[in-house]
Design a protein around this motif. Sequence first.
Motif, short mmCIF file in Angstrom:
data_model
loop_
_atom_site.label_atom_id
_atom_site.label_comp_id
_atom_site.label_asym_id
_atom_site.label_seq_id
_atom_site.Cartn_x
_atom_site.Cartn_y
_atom_site.Cartn_z
N GLY A 22 6.96 -6.29 -18.27
CA GLY A 22 7.71 -5.04 -18.09
C GLY A 22 9.04 -5.34 -17.41
O GLY A 22 9.35 -6.48 -17.30
N HIS A 23 9.94 -4.32 -17.14
CA HIS A 23 11.03 -4.53 -16.49
C HIS A 23 11.84 -3.28 -16.15
O HIS A 23 11.37 -2.20 -16.46
N ARG A 67 20.16 2.90 -17.23
CA ARG A 67 21.23 3.23 -18.02
C ARG A 67 21.30 2.26 -19.33
O ARG A 67 22.00 2.35 -20.23
N THR A 68 20.49 1.01 -19.07
CA THR A 68 20.37 0.00 -20.33
C THR A 68 18.84 -0.16 -20.59
O THR A 68 18.13 0.29 -19.63
N MET A 69 18.45 -0.96 -21.54
CA MET A 69 17.12 -0.87 -21.77
C MET A 69 16.42 -2.09 -21.01
O MET A 69 15.23 -1.95 -20.54
N HIS A 70 17.15 -3.02 -20.57
CA HIS A 70 16.48 -4.06 -19.53
C HIS A 70 17.45 -4.31 -18.48
O HIS A 70 18.55 -4.51 -18.46
N GLU A 71 16.91 -3.89 -17.19
CA GLU A 71 17.46 -4.04 -15.95
C GLU A 71 16.30 -4.83 -14.98
O GLU A 71 15.38 -5.04 -15.27
N ASP A 72 17.13 -5.34 -13.93
CA ASP A 72 16.17 -5.95 -12.97
C ASP A 72 15.21 -4.77 -12.40
O ASP A 72 15.56 -3.72 -12.33
N PRO A 73 13.97 -5.41 -12.13
CA PRO A 73 13.30 -6.40 -12.04
C PRO A 73 12.46 -6.87 -13.14
O PRO A 73 12.25 -5.93 -13.96
N HIS A 74 12.06 -8.01 -13.54
CA HIS A 74 11.27 -8.40 -14.36
C HIS A 74 9.56 -7.97 -13.85
O HIS A 74 9.56 -8.30 -12.50
N LEU A 131 13.47 3.66 -8.21
CA LEU A 131 13.19 2.46 -9.05
C LEU A 131 12.51 2.88 -10.07
O LEU A 131 11.50 3.84 -10.10
N THR A 132 13.14 2.62 -11.14
CA THR A 132 12.50 3.13 -12.66
C THR A 132 11.96 1.63 -13.42
O THR A 132 12.85 0.75 -13.42
#
Length: 254
Positions: A173-174, A178-185, A202-203
């Motif tokens: 997961g991630h 605003r974008t598809m991949h943000e922190d954290p993993h 946190l999303t």
Amino acid sequence: MLELKTPREVDAMRVTGVFIAELLDDLAARVAPGVNLLDLEHRARHLLAERGAESCYWDYAPSFGRGPFRNVICLAVNDAVLHGLPHDYTLRDGDLLTMDIAVSIDGWVADSARSVIVGLADPADLRLIEATENALAAGISVALPGNRLGDISAAIGAVAADYGYPVNTEFGGHGLGRTMHEDPHVSNSGRAGRGLRLKPGLTLALEPWFAQGTDKIIYDDDGWTIRSADGSRTAHSEHTIAITDGEPFVLTRL
């Protein structure tokens, strides 16, 4: 860098999440023997265009893959589980299909995946899908303020262990927004009480995926489609959630 969302921003992501849930329902209702993967891809394109939504996959070009991704949904069959490149394949009775899609509406992203059986189901395949769904539910249940990221990973991994499935930790997961991949993993296995402390706003996209017989993966020649290294069947379940002051808010559930 972590970006905590305001309640208004979480509500905006929820709009995207509801659209994705409806889209996956629509596609799941169309899955049947004789349906081509490209039929599902084109249906997804139609629904996105009709809604004015943008695919997060179109032109996606990470370090893996060969050239930008030029489809709006990932479709993976049987031993394929992640980043399945839609192609000219006609679904057969008993196939296990995973559909994974990330979409942006008005600048806010949600991401979800669902595995379904085509026609008659093998009980072993139903058990595998059930394991990913139960692992997802377990991860969501501990996504509470004050808990840690490792609590989510440990909950997911514990379900996999109970079912006897190995866990790959290369992909998980991630964060997103605003974008598809943000922190954290968000690993699908970990130690409780470790890692980032969860805070409201946190999303996260939580996405347990398991193979029946291995935690090793291989790539197709297309550079995108990821399969179990031993050819065993795979399944994948994913929701986008928001950490709140109370219970987690599942944004991609109707």
